[in-house]
Design an enzyme around this catalytic site. Structure first.
Site, PDB file in Angstrom:
ATOM      1  N   ASP A 185      35.452  39.613  47.433  1.00 50.09           N
ATOM      2  CA  ASP A 185      35.476  38.491  48.366  1.00 50.09           C
ATOM      3  C   ASP A 185      36.235  37.351  47.699  1.00 50.09           C
ATOM      4  OD1 ASP A 185      34.077  37.313  50.939  1.00 50.09           O
ATOM      5  OD2 ASP A 185      33.966  35.774  49.400  1.00 50.09           O
ATOM      6  N   GLU A 269      39.244  42.052  51.687  1.00 50.83           N
ATOM      7  CA  GLU A 269      39.381  41.623  53.076  1.00 50.83           C
ATOM      8  C   GLU A 269      40.868  41.404  53.321  1.00 50.83           C
ATOM      9  OE1 GLU A 269      38.858  39.492  50.552  1.00 50.83           O
ATOM     10  OE2 GLU A 269      37.799  37.758  51.362  1.00 50.83           O
ATOM     11  N   ASP A 367      28.920  34.602  48.801  1.00 54.78           N
ATOM     12  CA  ASP A 367      30.169  35.275  48.428  1.00 54.78           C
ATOM     13  C   ASP A 367      29.919  36.745  48.082  1.00 54.78           C
ATOM     14  OD1 ASP A 367      31.486  32.967  48.841  1.00 54.78           O
ATOM     15  OD2 ASP A 367      31.819  32.464  46.727  1.00 54.78           O
TER      16      ASP A 367
END
Ligand SMILES: [Zn+2]
Length: 401
Positions: A185, A269, A367
């Site tokens: 992340d 991501e 996170d």
């Protein structure tokens, strides 16, 4: 496997001057060729590399200054332009300016590996013979480790750098022997959080450097355009910016190595930083809202080097055989990661750092929750998601907040 090796070059004054000349000729060839391509496009026609290379050869008969520089470098500039136009479109490719907004630091490539000889001349020194320039001395800061395919000279501020593209001879690994899997992340407060609960972050400027930068930028604003004092001020700013850039690159490389090692799969991501940062004017609806927040977020995203990190991870993964995939990031930090729960709601996020599930009471750093959900999506064969051209706000896969 192809790899890059970069060294600080120490050229003699005459060589530096000549290298600057090559740079400016390459620049004018680029600009002329780009103007020609645009002129063709305005008429609804195209001109390709082959035709432009032919015209360059003819122009050499007419203009002797084109003959004074290594021909391969000019051809390479045309080839780079061709590639840039095919990737980004003729109208989006930029001019290479001498200064100002589109200022371009001289850089040119010698594409013929066979004509380049590299020797080590001491414990700390090496030299490379380049066409027309001659022997260029450089600091032997790391081993070359392969056969040279091409060499590039580039100036960054006052210093010159020489980089080689080398064929290391090692096969590019496609499968990793490791079994680990990790989700990543990327955040604004902490640069990187992993699903294993590790954090990576680093300040790229010290407090003193930040203050100095601010002072210099104010100074620059007061000084007259084109004055020597203004140029000196700009050089000082560039030096700080360069240091910041180097540290960021170093951070990305080190983090990538730590994340990739021991893992067969890395899930990131998909971030379209270009889309995320393009709306610096706030929301598109009038009256524009969230301008200041957006601008602050944009700066933070660019400052943390999210895209650079992804490139570093992908690069490192080539040598370990680790698979790198990207997944849709929507709602990863709002979904409860606890098996059997999976509750999705904006209320789950107590604050920037705190995650507290409103259904099951699961508590964790937000996170890390994001990283865990990212990994889970990678596991579940969530459609691999490429950033460019994809809308960021896609429908979530499970539940609606
Ligand atoms: Zn829950």
């Amino acid at each position: 496997m192809l790899a890059g090796r970069k060294y600080r070059a120490y050229m003699e004054d005459g060589q530096k001057e000549y290298a600057d000349t090559i740079g400016s000729v390459c620049r004018s060839v680029w600009n002329t060729a780009l103007e020609q391509r645009r002129a063709y496009r305005r008429r609804g026609a195209y001109i390709n590399y082959r035709e432009q290379a032919h015209e360059l050869a003819e122009a050499k008969q007419e203009f002797p200054w084109l003959r004074d520089v290594p021909g391969h470098c000019l051809q390479q500039a045309l080839m780079d332009l061709d590639k840039a136009c095919r990737t980004h479109g003729t109208w989006k490719v930029r001019w290479r300016g001498k200064g100002g907004r589109h200022s371009w630091a001289p850089a040119f490539r010698f594409p013929e590996g066979k004509t380049i000889r590299v020797e080590r001349i001491g414990r700390k020194w090496g030299r490379a013979r380049l066409p027309k320039i001659g022997w260029v001395k450089f600091r032997w800061s790391r081993s070359l480790g392969g056969a040279v395919r091409s060499a590039t000279l580039k100036r960054d501020g006052r210093h010159w750098w020489i980089s080689f593209l080398v064929e290391t001879g090692e096969p590019e690994k496609t499968v990793s022997l490791e079994r680990g899997r990790v989700g990543i992340d990327r955040g604004v407060v902490q640069a990187v959080a992993t699903s294993e609960g590790r954090f990576f972050d680093r300040a790229f400027l010290t407090e003193g450097e930040r203050r100095r930068l601010l002072r210099l930028e104010r100074q620059r604003a007061r000084r007259m355009l084109g004055s020597k004092r203004r140029e000196a001020c700009k050089a000082q700013i560039a030096a700080i910016r360069r240091r910041e850039r180097d540290r960021r690159r170093d951070f990305c490389a080190q983090t990538a190595a730590a994340v990739v090692s021991g893992n067969a799969l890395v899930v990131l991501e998909a971030l379209n930083t270009r889309n995320m940062t393009s709306s610096a004017k706030g929301t598109t609806k009038e009256p524009r809202r969230n301008v200041a927040q957006k601008r602050g977020l944009n700066r933070a995203i660019l400052a943390k080097g999210w895209h650079a990190l992804e490139l570093a991870v992908r690069n490192k993964a080539r040598s370990t055989g680790t698979a790198v995939i990207t997944v849709n990031p929507a709602y990863t930090s709002l979904t409860c990661p606890k098996p059997g729960c999976g509750h999705v709601h904006t209320d789950n996020r107590e604050s920037q750092a705190k995650f507290l599930c409103t259904t099951c009471g699961h508590r964790e750093h937000a996170d890390i929750v994001g990283a865990k959900n990212t990994l889970a999506r990678g596991h579940s064969g969530h459609r691999a998601w490429r950033p460019r051209g994809c809308p960021v706000d896609e429908a979530p896969t499970s539940g609606n907040p």
